[in-house]
Enzyme design. Structure first.
Site, PDB file in Angstrom:
ATOM      1  CE  LYS A  44      -3.472  -2.600   2.411  1.00 35.19           C
ATOM      2  NZ  LYS A  44      -4.474  -2.626   3.656  1.00 35.19           N
ATOM      3  CG  ASP A  64      -8.979  -0.169   5.172  1.00 39.51           C
ATOM      4  OD1 ASP A  64      -8.816  -0.054   3.971  1.00 39.51           O
ATOM      5  OD2 ASP A  64      -8.282  -0.484   6.079  1.00 39.51           O
ATOM      6  CD  GLN A 105      -3.121  -4.774   6.608  1.00 43.89           C
ATOM      7  OE1 GLN A 105      -3.223  -3.619   5.848  1.00 43.89           O
ATOM      8  NE2 GLN A 105      -3.844  -5.876   6.308  1.00 43.89           N
TER       9      GLN A 105
END
Ligand code: NDP
Length: 292
Positions: free
Chosen positions: A52, A119, A96
């Site tokens: 990412k 997200d 994460q």
């Protein structure tokens, strides 16, 4: 049969994002900045976060990686999230997952500002998604929509069967495919591990989206002739034919099914590459808004 080339589409999207960043820079506007928090040293999580951060660099975003030991307390992690929420320089924040057992991941997700939740996991953003209000969409389901859109696959009035009801894939994609939009307007059946006679249901799918995490679970006898197959699953299995000693398999038995399908995503190279591009798109939108 057409293979849905997520790798190619993902590259196209990243080029479009890079152009948009260039335009922002020329106009003297803010460069999108993504912050990623990684807790512990889970190898897969490290790989995902690094990918990412690299993708951010490639499109011209700023990125900040914040790493903590496995034993960071939930309180300290919440304090960091709060600090980033208030940092005007940072536009998007991801934490994460999975987090260590002593940290309540729902509490962390809820602590992220919905305005920086690129997200798309915050309950407010899930609610907006369900109500068809423009917001950050979870990256993997958004990637599936984008693939369907860019290959002009018609969805209206189709029966879409989703296998798996996780909060990050199955549940949101079932909502998105049923919304009054394009892609969307499907009649959706959401299945899970308690579903009885799964095969009878998958055989009626015009569009079958599979996200259960069991390698090659869906076989040709489980699908309808001409169905569009979207395979989200990624399972690493050992292989004596690869240099690394392992290979990735999807939830769909690709070789068995491909000739019976109209469209199919490969694994790797299908849904996977789309996920990062949609995270980048969300980060861009956190600066430009949802109209562009
Ligand atoms: P989860 O493990 O969170 O959820 C799996 C779902 O599958 C559950 O809802 C479970 O049902 C259901 N399930 C399990 N067994 C069966 C069965 N026999 N029949 C029907 N349903 C079943 O998985 P995720 O959604 O997080 O991930 C699924 C797969 O997708 C994994 O391989 C993962 O690696 C991959 N993935 C890929 C991404 C990408 O970018 N391409 C992103 C995210 C995930 P129940 O709820 O009843 O337990």
């Amino acid at each position: 049969m057409t293979i849905l080339d997520g790798k190619k589409i993902s590259k196209e999207i990243q080029l479009e994002i890079a152009k948009a960043v260039n335009k922002l820079n020329l106009e003297g506007k803010k460069t999108p900045h993504l912050a990623a928090i990684l807790v512990g040293n889970n190898g897969a999580s490290q790989t995902y976060v690094n990918a990412k951060v690299t993708a951010c660099k490639n499109v011209g975003f700023k990125s900040t990686l914040i790493q903590f030991d496995n034993n960071i307390s939930e309180k300290d992690l919440l304090m960091k999230v709060d600090e980033i929420n208030r940092d005007k320089e940072i536009d998007g924040l991801i934490v994460q997952l999975p987090l260590p057992d002593h940290i309540n991941s729902i509490r962390i997700t809820e602590a992220i500002s919905p305005l920086k939740d690129v997200d798309g996991f915050h309950p407010i953003n899930i609610g907006k998604m369900a109500l068809n209000i423009p917001t950050f969409l979870p990256a993997t389901p958004a990637g599936i929509l984008e693939l369907i859109k860019r290959y002009n696959i018609s969805t209206s009035g189709k029966h879409c069967v989703v296998v798996g009801r996780s909060h990050i894939v199955g549940m949101p994609i079932s909502i998105l495919m049923s919304r009054n939009s394009n892609p969307g307007n499907c009649t959706v059946t959401l299945t899970h591990s308690r579903t009885v006679n799964l095969k009878n249901i998958t055989k009626t799918a015009d569009i079958l989206i599979v996200a259960l995490g069991k390698a090659e679970f869906i076989t040709s006898d489980m699908i309808k002739e001409g169905a569009c197959i979207i395979d989200v699953g990624i399972t690493r299995v050992s292989s004596k034919y690869t240099k690394s000693g392992w290979k990735l398999l999807g939830d769909v038995a690709f070789d068995d099914i491909k000739d019976k399908s109209s469209y199919i995503t490969p694994v790797p190279g299908g849904v996977g590459p789309m996920t990062i591009s949609m995270l980048l798109l969300n980060t861009l939108k956190s600066v430009t808004g949802f109209d562009s």
